[in-house]
Design a protein around this motif. Structure first.
Motif, PDB file in Angstrom:
ATOM      1  N   GLY A   1       0.773  -1.448  -0.127  1.00  0.00           N
ATOM      2  CA  GLY A   1      -0.307  -0.426  -0.233  1.00  0.00           C
ATOM      3  C   GLY A   1       0.687   1.371   0.101  1.00  0.00           C
ATOM      4  O   GLY A   1       0.339   2.574  -0.017  1.00  0.00           O
ATOM      5  N   GLU A   2       2.011   1.224   0.473  1.00  0.00           N
ATOM      6  CA  GLU A   2       2.978   2.103  -0.085  1.00  0.00           C
ATOM      7  C   GLU A   2       3.411   2.918  -1.680  1.00  0.00           C
ATOM      8  O   GLU A   2       4.388   2.043  -0.979  1.00  0.00           O
ATOM      9  N   PRO A   3       3.607   3.665  -1.868  1.00  0.00           N
ATOM     10  CA  PRO A   3       4.802   4.138  -2.916  1.00  0.00           C
ATOM     11  C   PRO A   3       5.923   4.364  -3.033  1.00  0.00           C
ATOM     12  O   PRO A   3       6.089   4.440  -1.553  1.00  0.00           O
ATOM     13  N   VAL A   4       6.407   3.386  -3.415  1.00  0.00           N
ATOM     14  CA  VAL A   4       8.257   2.961  -3.666  1.00  0.00           C
ATOM     15  C   VAL A   4       8.985   3.283  -4.919  1.00  0.00           C
ATOM     16  O   VAL A   4      10.264   4.160  -4.582  1.00  0.00           O
ATOM     17  N   ALA A   5       7.647   3.135  -6.027  1.00  0.00           N
ATOM     18  CA  ALA A   5       8.609   3.628  -6.863  1.00  0.00           C
ATOM     19  C   ALA A   5       8.127   3.807  -7.674  1.00  0.00           C
ATOM     20  O   ALA A   5       7.128   3.422  -7.962  1.00  0.00           O
ATOM     21  N   VAL A   6       8.959   4.721  -8.985  1.00  0.00           N
ATOM     22  CA  VAL A   6       8.254   4.990 -10.261  1.00  0.00           C
ATOM     23  C   VAL A   6       8.999   4.081 -11.803  1.00  0.00           C
ATOM     24  O   VAL A   6      10.238   4.846 -11.611  1.00  0.00           O
ATOM     25  N   PHE A   7       8.703   3.463 -12.810  1.00  0.00           N
ATOM     26  CA  PHE A   7       9.181   3.062 -13.881  1.00  0.00           C
ATOM     27  C   PHE A   7       8.978   4.282 -15.075  1.00  0.00           C
ATOM     28  O   PHE A   7       7.301   4.354 -15.334  1.00  0.00           O
ATOM     29  N   THR A   8       9.641   4.972 -15.367  1.00  0.00           N
ATOM     30  CA  THR A   8       9.131   6.346 -16.053  1.00  0.00           C
ATOM     31  C   THR A   8       9.634   6.543 -17.654  1.00  0.00           C
ATOM     32  O   THR A   8       9.015   6.797 -18.010  1.00  0.00           O
ATOM     33  N   GLY A   9      10.021   5.403 -18.201  1.00  0.00           N
ATOM     34  CA  GLY A   9      10.198   4.821 -19.590  1.00  0.00           C
ATOM     35  C   GLY A   9      11.472   5.704 -20.168  1.00  0.00           C
ATOM     36  O   GLY A   9      12.219   6.385 -19.394  1.00  0.00           O
ATOM     37  N   GLY A  10      10.154   7.105 -21.004  1.00  0.00           N
ATOM     38  CA  GLY A  10      10.536   7.548 -21.835  1.00  0.00           C
ATOM     39  C   GLY A  10      10.325   9.252 -21.047  1.00  0.00           C
ATOM     40  O   GLY A  10       9.999  10.100 -21.922  1.00  0.00           O
ATOM     41  N   SER A  11       9.739   9.172 -20.116  1.00  0.00           N
ATOM     42  CA  SER A  11       8.863  10.868 -19.331  1.00  0.00           C
ATOM     43  C   SER A  11       9.809  11.445 -18.835  1.00  0.00           C
ATOM     44  O   SER A  11      10.305  11.950 -19.123  1.00  0.00           O
ATOM     45  N   LEU A  12       9.821  11.324 -17.551  1.00  0.00           N
ATOM     46  CA  LEU A  12      10.946  12.385 -16.491  1.00  0.00           C
ATOM     47  C   LEU A  12      11.639  10.888 -16.141  1.00  0.00           C
ATOM     48  O   LEU A  12      12.522   9.984 -15.786  1.00  0.00           O
ATOM     49  N   LEU A  13      13.173  11.331 -16.666  1.00  0.00           N
ATOM     50  CA  LEU A  13      14.274  11.021 -16.919  1.00  0.00           C
ATOM     51  C   LEU A  13      14.802  11.824 -15.191  1.00  0.00           C
ATOM     52  O   LEU A  13      14.998  12.585 -15.276  1.00  0.00           O
ATOM     53  N   PHE A  14      16.494  11.322 -15.474  1.00  0.00           N
ATOM     54  CA  PHE A  14      17.150  12.475 -14.471  1.00  0.00           C
ATOM     55  C   PHE A  14      17.978  13.382 -15.105  1.00  0.00           C
ATOM     56  O   PHE A  14      17.884  13.407 -15.796  1.00  0.00           O
ATOM     57  N   GLY A  15      16.958  14.606 -14.452  1.00  0.00           N
ATOM     58  CA  GLY A  15      17.533  15.735 -14.130  1.00  0.00           C
ATOM     59  C   GLY A  15      17.063  15.891 -15.875  1.00  0.00           C
ATOM     60  O   GLY A  15      17.477  17.383 -16.650  1.00  0.00           O
ATOM     61  N   SER A  16      16.243  15.307 -16.622  1.00  0.00           N
ATOM     62  CA  SER A  16      15.313  15.735 -17.958  1.00  0.00           C
ATOM     63  C   SER A  16      14.283  15.060 -18.238  1.00  0.00           C
ATOM     64  O   SER A  16      13.362  14.896 -17.629  1.00  0.00           O
ATOM     65  N   THR A  17      13.504  15.138 -19.819  1.00  0.00           N
ATOM     66  CA  THR A  17      12.362  14.160 -20.264  1.00  0.00           C
ATOM     67  C   THR A  17      12.890  13.908 -21.286  1.00  0.00           C
ATOM     68  O   THR A  17      13.687  14.250 -22.067  1.00  0.00           O
ATOM     69  N   GLY A  18      12.133  12.867 -22.056  1.00  0.00           N
ATOM     70  CA  GLY A  18      12.089  11.732 -23.316  1.00  0.00           C
ATOM     71  C   GLY A  18      12.166  13.238 -24.027  1.00  0.00           C
ATOM     72  O   GLY A  18      11.412  13.909 -24.261  1.00  0.00           O
ATOM     73  N   ARG A  19      12.428  12.981 -25.936  1.00  0.00           N
ATOM     74  CA  ARG A  19      12.307  13.668 -26.459  1.00  0.00           C
ATOM     75  C   ARG A  19      11.539  13.617 -26.603  1.00  0.00           C
ATOM     76  O   ARG A  19      10.800  12.257 -27.331  1.00  0.00           O
ATOM     77  N   PRO A  20       9.802  14.654 -28.080  1.00  0.00           N
ATOM     78  CA  PRO A  20       9.061  14.436 -28.074  1.00  0.00           C
ATOM     79  C   PRO A  20       8.697  14.574 -30.007  1.00  0.00           C
ATOM     80  O   PRO A  20       7.895  14.546 -30.369  1.00  0.00           O
TER      81      PRO A  20
END
Length: 454
Positions: A126-145
Motif C-alpha cells: 500500500g505504500e508508493p515506493v518507485a515509479v518506472f518512467t520509461g521516456g517520460s521523467l528522466l534524471f534531470g531531463s525528459t524524453g525527447r518529443p
C-alpha cells in the motif's frame, strides 16, 4: 516489505531495463531484446517473472518484451491504445495490477515521448515506493518529443511537461525514479550524470518541474539534435512483435570469402581499437571499434539492410558486437577472428597515419600551401559552437550521403575525441581517399595546439 529493484544496463544504447521483485515473484519493465540477461538476474535472485511491462513502443531498440513473456509464461502489459499485431494484456491509465502478494502497479498515462506512453507506479503493501518512467521523467531531463516526426512534436513537448508535473503531484517525494532512457540514449533530450533519483530530487533539479511550461518547451526544443537513422525502423518492428534474437555464431569467413564480400560492396567491419586499425587492417574493411559507441554509429551510418561481416581479435569481441546488433534488429552475416595478416592472407594491408591537433597545427605551419582539407565530422551543433578555421563539416552520420562531394585531397579527419574520426577515416580510406586521422580531444587540445578556432 520493500521490493528490490535491479537495473540491467545497456551502455551501448544508453538504456536500462528493470527487474523488481519481492523475493518470490518479479516484474520486468522495458526489457531489451537480449532478455537472457533478465533471466539470469531473476535466476540469481531466485524469483519467478510473472509480469512484463512496456512503457511505450520504443524508438531506439527492438524490445524483448513479447519474447520474454512468452518464454516464462508471464503477462505482457502494453497500452491498450497501441496498435500492435500481437496478443497482450491491454492496460490503461488508472489500472492497478497486482504482482504477487505485496506489490501493486498503478498505470499512469504520461504522454510526451510518445502519445501512448505509460509510467508504472509501484507500491508495496500500500505504500508508493518507485515509479518506472520509461521516456517520460528522466534524471534531470525528459524524453525527447520529436521522434514521431515534426507533425507531432509541438503537441508532445507540451504533453511531456504536463506528464512530469502529474508524476510530481501524485507521488511522494521519496518515490524512487527509474527511467529507461537518459544514460547516453538519443531518446533523452539532455544527459545527466546522476545514477539515481527520487521525485523530490527531480522537483529540485528537473527543468520540467522547475520551469514554467513555455520556458521548458522553448529550452527543450532549442536543444534537440539529430537522432540515429535506424530509429525509423524500431517502432514498426516493436509494433509487429519481435521474436527472440539469434545469438548463435555467424558463419566463418575465410580470407577468400572476406575479399569476395568486400569486392561485392558488402560491409566488413573491424571491431579492434582505432589505433590498431590505423596501423594495419584488411584493405577495404571499415572500423567501428567495439570499445566505443559501436552500435549507435553502426546503426546510424550503415544502411539498415546492410550485409555486415564482423572481424574481431577474439570470439568474445564478435559476440559482443553481435549482441549489440540484434538489439536494434540487425544480424551479422559472417565473422572472422584473429589478426589482419591472417584475414588478408598475404595481401598488402591498408593503413593510414594518426596524429593529434598539435600535429595538425605543425602541418599547417610547415606546409601552408599544401592541398588538404580539415574534415570535421562532429554534429552540426558541435561545429557551430566552435571549429577550426577553414574546416569543412560533414557529420559522421551524413558521410555516405556526401561521398561524391568530398574532395580527393588529403583529408585530416577529426571529431571531439577520435572515435567518429576513425569511423569516417576508415570509410574514406576504403574508397581510395588519402586520410590522416586525428585522435585527440578537441575541447582540450585544439586551442592549446595553436589552431585558429572560430
Amino acid at each position: 516489505m520493500t521490493p528490490t529493484v535491479i537495473p540491467i544496463d545497456t551502455p551501448g544504447l544508453g538504456d536500462r531495463t528493470y527487474l523488481a521483485h519481492d523475493g518470490a515473484v518479479a516484474l520486468v519493465v522495458d526489457p531489451q531484446r537480449d532478455f537472457d540477461r533478465v533471466l539470469a538476474a531473476a535466476d540469481e535472485a531466485g524469483v519467478r517473472i510473472t509480469h512484463v511491462f512496456e512503457t511505450h513502443i520504443h524508438n531506439d531498440y527492438v524490445t524483448g518484451g513479447l519474447a520474454l513473456a512468452e518464454a516464462v509464461g508471464a503477462q505482457y502489459l502494453v497500452n491498450a491504445d497501441d496498435p500492435v499485431a500481437f496478443e497482450r494484456t491491454p492496460v490503461r491509465d488508472g489500472d492497478v495490477v497486482p504482482v504477487g502478494d505485496h506489490m501493486r502497479v498503478r498505470v499512469v498515462h504520461t504522454p510526451g515521448h510518445t502519445h501512448t506512453h505509460l509510467s508504472f507506479a509501484l507500491s508495496a503493501d500500500g505504500e508508493p515506493v518507485a515509479v518506472f518512467t520509461g521516456g517520460s521523467l528522466l534524471f534531470g531531463s525528459t524524453g525527447r518529443p520529436d521522434l514521431l516526426g515534426p507533425d507531432h512534436t509541438d503537441a508532445l513537448v507540451h504533453a511531456q511537461w504536463h506528464s512530469a508535473q502529474r508524476l510530481a503531484q501524485e507521488l511522494p517525494d521519496t518515490t524512487e525514479v527509474f527511467p529507461t532512457h537518459g544514460f547516453g540514449s538519443f531518446c533523452s533530450a539532455t544527459q545527466s550524470e546522476a545514477s539515481a533519483s527520487t521525485i523530490g530530487d527531480e522537483k529540485r533539479s528537473n527543468p520540467a518541474l522547475t520551469q514554467d511550461e513555455e520556458a521548458y518547451v522553448a529550452e527543450l526544443l532549442a536543444g534537440l539534435e539529430e537522432f540515429p537513422a535506424y530509429y525509423a525502423q524500431m517502432g514498426p518492428a516493436n509494433s509487429a512483435g519481435p521474436g527472440a534474437p539469434d545469438l548463435s555464431d555467424p558463419e566463418l569467413a575465410d580470407p577468400a570469402e572476406l575479399r569476395r564480400r568486400i569486392d561485392a560492396g558488402e560491409w566488413v567491419v573491424d571491431l579492434r581499437t582505432r589505433s590498431a586499425f590505423a596501423a594495419g587492417h584488411l584493405a577495404g574493411s571499415v572500423n567501428f571499434g567495439i570499445d566505443g559507441q559501436f552500435i549507435t554509429y553502426l546503426g546510424w551510418i550503415l544502411p539498415y539492410d546492410a550485409t555486415v561481416t564482423l572481424l574481431g581479435e577474439t570470439p568474445e569481441q564478435v559476440a559482443q558486437a553481435q549482441r549489440d546488433m540484434v538489439r536494434i534488429g540487425m544480424d551479422p552475416a559472417a565473422m572472422a577472428t584473429g589478426k589482419p595478416e591472417e584475414w588478408a592472407d598475404g595481401a598488402p594491408l591498408g593503413s593510414f597515419p594518426v596524429t593529434d591537433f598539435a600535429g595538425l597545427a605543425q602541418e599547417l605551419r610547415e606546409n601552408p600551401d599544401a592541398e588538404r582539407v580539415v574534415l570535421d565530422v562532429r554534429r552540426p551543433a558541435e561545429f557551430d559552437s566552435g571549429h577550426i578555421a577553414g574546416a569543412v563539416n560533414v557529420p559522421v552520420h551524413a558521410v555516405l550521403a556526401h561521398l561524391e562531394s568530398i574532395p580527393h585531397q588529403q583529408l585530416w579527419v577529426h571529431c571531439a575525441g577520435g572515435y567518429r574520426a576513425s569511423v569516417v577515416a576508415s570509410i574514406l580510406a576504403a574508397r581510395g581517399h588519402d586520410v590522416v586521422a586525428i585522435d585527440d580531444s578537441y575541447d582540450e587540445s585544439a586551442g592549446a595546439a595553436g589552431l585558429e578556432l572560430v
